[in-house]
Design a protein around this motif. Sequence first.
Motif, PDB file in Angstrom:
ATOM      1  N   GLU A  97     -26.174 -22.974  47.043  1.00 46.22           N
ATOM      2  CA  GLU A  97     -26.163 -24.418  46.872  1.00 46.22           C
ATOM      3  C   GLU A  97     -24.814 -24.970  47.326  1.00 46.22           C
ATOM      4  OE1 GLU A  97     -28.992 -26.200  45.759  1.00 46.22           O
ATOM      5  OE2 GLU A  97     -29.783 -24.197  46.179  1.00 46.22           O
TER       6      GLU A  97
ATOM      7  N   LEU B 163     -27.127 -24.662  39.552  1.00 46.10           N
ATOM      8  CA  LEU B 163     -27.623 -23.552  40.354  1.00 46.10           C
ATOM      9  C   LEU B 163     -26.560 -23.102  41.342  1.00 46.10           C
ATOM     10  CD1 LEU B 163     -30.045 -21.737  41.109  1.00 46.10           C
ATOM     11  CD2 LEU B 163     -30.704 -23.502  42.767  1.00 46.10           C
TER      12      LEU B 163
ATOM     13  N   GLN C  68     -22.822 -22.233  33.904  1.00 46.91           N
ATOM     14  CA  GLN C  68     -22.704 -23.257  32.872  1.00 46.91           C
ATOM     15  C   GLN C  68     -21.250 -23.295  32.421  1.00 46.91           C
ATOM     16  OE1 GLN C  68     -25.017 -22.678  29.260  1.00 46.91           O
ATOM     17  NE2 GLN C  68     -25.062 -24.871  28.860  1.00 46.91           N
TER      18      GLN C  68
ATOM     19  N   LEU D 295     -25.870 -17.316  34.112  1.00 48.49           N
ATOM     20  CA  LEU D 295     -27.224 -16.951  33.695  1.00 48.49           C
ATOM     21  C   LEU D 295     -28.097 -16.645  34.900  1.00 48.49           C
ATOM     22  CD1 LEU D 295     -26.478 -19.855  31.837  1.00 48.49           C
ATOM     23  CD2 LEU D 295     -28.252 -18.719  30.517  1.00 48.49           C
TER      24      LEU D 295
ATOM     25  N   TYR E  65     -27.303 -19.199  37.771  1.00 49.04           N
ATOM     26  CA  TYR E  65     -26.768 -20.489  37.347  1.00 49.04           C
ATOM     27  C   TYR E  65     -25.392 -20.292  36.717  1.00 49.04           C
ATOM     28  CZ  TYR E  65     -31.482 -22.482  37.786  1.00 49.04           C
ATOM     29  OH  TYR E  65     -32.697 -22.911  38.262  1.00 49.04           O
TER      30      TYR E  65
ATOM     31  N   PHE F 279     -32.774 -16.523  40.369  1.00 44.83           N
ATOM     32  CA  PHE F 279     -31.804 -17.607  40.470  1.00 44.83           C
ATOM     33  C   PHE F 279     -30.578 -17.293  39.612  1.00 44.83           C
ATOM     34  CE2 PHE F 279     -34.850 -20.429  42.477  1.00 44.83           C
ATOM     35  CZ  PHE F 279     -36.059 -19.982  41.991  1.00 44.83           C
TER      36      PHE F 279
ATOM     37  N   LEU G 249     -26.263 -26.694  33.213  1.00 45.10           N
ATOM     38  CA  LEU G 249     -26.418 -25.570  34.133  1.00 45.10           C
ATOM     39  C   LEU G 249     -26.469 -26.083  35.559  1.00 45.10           C
ATOM     40  CD1 LEU G 249     -27.858 -24.703  31.334  1.00 45.10           C
ATOM     41  CD2 LEU G 249     -28.861 -22.885  32.730  1.00 45.10           C
TER      42      LEU G 249
END
Lengths: 114, 112
Positions: free
Chosen positions: A58, A45, A37, A92, A35, A33, A43
């Motif tokens: 997403e 996705l 931020q 991340l 992410y 995954f 965070l």
Amino acid sequence: SAVISQKPSRDICQRGTSLTIQCQVDSQVTMMFWYRQQPGQSLTLIATANQGSEATYESGFVIDKFPISRPNLTFSTLTVSNMSPEDSSIYLCSVEEVPDAEAFFGQGTRLTVV
Amino acid sequence: AQTVTQSQPEMSVQEAETVTLSCTYDTSENNYYLFWYKQPPSRQMILVIRQEAYKQQNATENRFSVNFQKAAKSFSLKISDSQLGDTAMYFCALTQGGKLIFGQGTELSVKP
């Protein structure tokens, strides 16, 4: 527990350029995954990277802006394309060895776009 | 849509005291998992505690425990005997199908 190495740890980039972030895991995992931020935020996705198929994005994130590769079960890359200052964030990667069990995170990439 | 809400942007506690961080969530699913993650200034996300929704017993990990109220969709974190190293951003998260949905975070400061 999975150990994740994420590179680079930080970068300062010019607007209009692209940056590729690498995520290497010390074990084979099915799902990885990515992410984002944003400064002072939580965070969010971006996408799920599955080996052997296209990433699932997403709402609000598109492949042209954030292309993802997943060539094998231990590695993935996220590219931030045609960057603008609004892309300045921490990015991340994360993996789960067992679905819905503990998620392990890379140390993050702090991106600043100037 | 699944949502996670943390209504306390900042909290502070004296060293050795107890503090409780609040979290509420919304999901239409019956099977899910809840987490508290800690993010110190190093940016590394660290799992603090995990709760399976089908378990009635509240999870406990040393100084950390949760109060899980499934009907109320509440999942608070209690930190006992707070230590300076507990200073960090704390995120409540809900997962289903592997994807994590995070709350806005609570910045906790432990004061000497």
